[in-house]
Write an enzyme that holds these catalytic residues in place. Structure first.
Site, short mmCIF file in Angstrom:
data_model
loop_
_atom_site.label_atom_id
_atom_site.label_comp_id
_atom_site.label_asym_id
_atom_site.label_seq_id
_atom_site.Cartn_x
_atom_site.Cartn_y
_atom_site.Cartn_z
N ASP A 244 -43.10 -59.97 -20.53
CA ASP A 244 -44.79 -59.27 -20.76
C ASP A 244 -44.52 -58.52 -22.29
O ASP A 244 -44.06 -57.58 -21.97
CB ASP A 244 -45.37 -58.89 -19.23
CG ASP A 244 -46.29 -58.38 -19.54
OD1 ASP A 244 -47.77 -58.95 -19.18
OD2 ASP A 244 -46.55 -56.63 -18.98
N GLU A 281 -44.84 -62.71 -24.27
CA GLU A 281 -46.14 -62.59 -24.87
C GLU A 281 -46.04 -61.63 -26.08
O GLU A 281 -45.38 -60.68 -25.86
CB GLU A 281 -46.86 -62.24 -23.64
CG GLU A 281 -48.06 -62.09 -23.93
CD GLU A 281 -48.04 -61.06 -23.28
OE1 GLU A 281 -50.50 -61.16 -22.76
OE2 GLU A 281 -48.45 -60.03 -22.10
#
Length: 581
Positions: A244, A281
């Protein structure tokens, strides 16, 4: 059993195990570490007391049976008997499916999700990407404010349930990716600062204190996160991790944390004899993330590509607010640029950021499969005020066009759960904070954020209301009835075409050739012998494909191949995939 903990600031550390206190001694070989032994088996409850403080959960806890604030529990991973003999599955040629355990089924458990994996096999996807599973306060939430990064959220079923899920997925031929959060940990139930310098005030993130990756003590913090990553891959036999918001991993050291992590994961893959993947990401549009370490990159295997999403979203919807502004000026040109070059912002000026952004992707060195392409994700749906999906605004024909572009583009496609049948349920932001002050702060912050964009406060769902989560659960009666069934069949056909047509899994971005008409709202592209055309306009379009004979492989509406004039007559809000050898 041996217990150990890193607590460099403590003068005394006591292990409390099954109600019995055991003073720990300093490890003479590792500065800041304490260790000792106690009788304990699987399920035994324990924690650590620092100096004269309360008993705290283990930073490396493998299980939190009573939530983040409770005692830890011993997990003996070897007790589980694995059923599937799994060789692994690499990313090239894959189709990913992003799934949130808490809303994939009304039950919201790993076992209930495992019972629905047959649907994904029939759909044709290859990888299930689970949103974060680490423990967080309460029962329901997105998972991005988790703590205890070695443990599994107990309401989802805990460690054993995750093993059963992975085992079942592997039996069905599905790989499993887990979304992990290394850039911050939730504010509630986060006891790491009491043990050591896990965080730093040298940087800030939108979600709280930044993780200490480069200040004093960062050697152990980096080892903590890498150890957690390897534990997921080894102990639960996962096939990869989605990392993330890696742009919020602030690290000035000569060897970046992600380079160290990717090397450790590649070493584990060699040891296990099966492929393991790291997917980032990142909104930096920096090819270094997905460039090999041998070429001075960070060595990650793929990254999400929001530029493709933004171009596609603006072409479909006409939205132009916020970060869509740069793409909305000429959405078909933006779409063409991402299909052939990966990034839209590759050193260009970004009006949303007020500066130039990104750098070009070297298509000779980086294949398109290293970029994930999608029309919807948990972020792009859930971060809208009402969590409305594309299906809330677009016709089935336009949804079919979106699916066609995602599943035939030169990227690794990813679907967000339910999009394959045009789910009528929203996916909203929901929380279950047990701290009343934090709950109210999140509620107020959410409403204030969207009020600034013109939303009435009463129209923004209350994240703490259980009904917000309930509305977000998939309705499994939808796939069997119109118009959902038709959309689902189209997704199945497109995914089957990816298996049947090698050109659709060719990662060579330079081999993709695109034509479009911004005003008429059509776009066509060529990948080897495959031709793809979408018409996002309401009126029919005549699209020149050349005079070579063509065969229709799949069409949303019945249509003929181009005639001798080479013009494809494509109905409005429709799409087609052809072979033109």
């Amino acid at each position: 059993m041996q217990f150990e903990v890193w607590a460099p600031q403590a003068d005394r550390v006591t292990l409390q195990c099954e109600g019995v206190a055991h003073p720990l001694g300093r490890d003479p070989e590792r500065a800041g570490w304490w260790r000792g032994e106690a009788e304990a088996g699987d399920g035994a409850r324990y924690g650590f007391a620092l100096d004269d403080g309360p008993v705290l959960p283990d930073p490396r806890s493998r299980r939190q049976p009573d939530g983040p604030d409770g005692l830890s529990a011993v997990v003996e991973h070897e007790r589980y008997t694995w059923r599937a003999d799994w060789p692994g599955r690499a990313l090239p040629g894959a189709v990913l499916y992003e799934l949130h355990v808490g809303t994939y089924t009304p039950e919201g458990t790993l076992d209930a999700a495992a019972a629905r994996l047959g649907h994904l096999v029939e759909l044709g996807v290859t990888h299930v990407e689970l949103m974060p599973l680490c423990p967080f306060p309460g029962r329901h939430g997105w998972g991005y404010e988790g703590v205890s990064p070695w443990a599994v959220h107990e309401p989802y079923g805990g460690p054993e349930a995750l093993k059963r899920f992975v085992d079942r997925a592997h039996e069905l031929g599905l790989a499993v990716i887990l979304d992990v959060v290394h850039n911050h940990l939730g504010p509630s139930g986060n006891y790491l600062p009491r043990f050591g310098p896990y965080f730093t005030d040298a940087y800030t993130t939108p979600w709280g204190a930044a993780v200490n990756l480069d200040a004093p003590g960062s050697d152990e913090v980096r080892a903590f996160l890498i150890g957690s990553a390897l534990a997921w891959l080894r102990d639960y036999r996962l096939d990869g991790l989605r990392l993330d918001a890696v742009h919020a991993l602030y690290d000035t050291r000569a060897r970046h944390f992600l380079e160290e992590l990717s090397a450790a994961v590649d070493d584990l893959a060699a040891e296990l004899g099966r492929p393991l993947s790291l997917i980032a990401e990142s909104d930096l549009n920096n090819p270094r993330f997905i460039t090999s370490r041998a070429e001075h990159g960070l060595g990650l295997h793929a990254q999400w590509n929001d530029d493709f999403h933004h171009a596609l979203h603006t072409a479909l919807t006409g939205e132009s607010q916020g970060y869509y502004a740069d793409f909305a000026r000429a959405p078909f040109a933006a779409l063409a640029k991402t299909l052939t070059g990966g990034y839209f912002h590759d050193g260009t000026y970004s009006s949303f950021r007020g500066r130039h952004h990104g750098r070009p992707l070297d298509r000779a060195r980086v294949g398109g499969h290293r970029l994930l392409g999608y029309s919807q994700t948990h972020d792009q749906v859930g971060n809208r005020a009402q969590g409305d999906r594309l299906s809330a605004h677009l016709s089935p024909g336009l949804l079919a066009c979106a699916a066609t572009l995602v599943l035939t583009a030169p990227f690794t496609p990813m679907l967000f759960m339910g999009e394959e049948w045009a789910a009528g349920t929203p996916w909203q932001f929901f929380t279950d904070h047990t701290d009343p002050e934090l709950a109210e702060a999140v509620r107020r912050g959410r409403r204030r954020e969207f009020a600034a964009h013109g939303w009435a406060e009463e129209d923004v769902p209350d994240p703490q209301d259980p009904a917000t989560r309930e509305r977000s659960c998939l309705d499994w009666s939808e796939p069997g009835r119109p118009p959902h069934a038709r959309v689902l069949n189209w997704y199945r056909r497109l995914i089957a075409l990816r298996r049947e047509q090698p050109d659709l899994t060719d990662p060579d971005l330079a081999d993709t050739k695109v034509a479009y008409d911004e005003e008429a709202r059509w776009l066509a592209f060529r990948r080897g012998d495959v031709r793809v055309a979408v018409n996002l306009g309401k009126d029919p379009a005549a699209i020149p494909l050349g005079t070579r004979p063509a065969v229709v492989l799949a069409a949303w509406e019945p249509m003929a191949a181009p005639g001798p004039d080479g013009l494809l007559q494509l109905p409005g809000e429709s799409c087609v995939v052809l072979a033109q050898p």
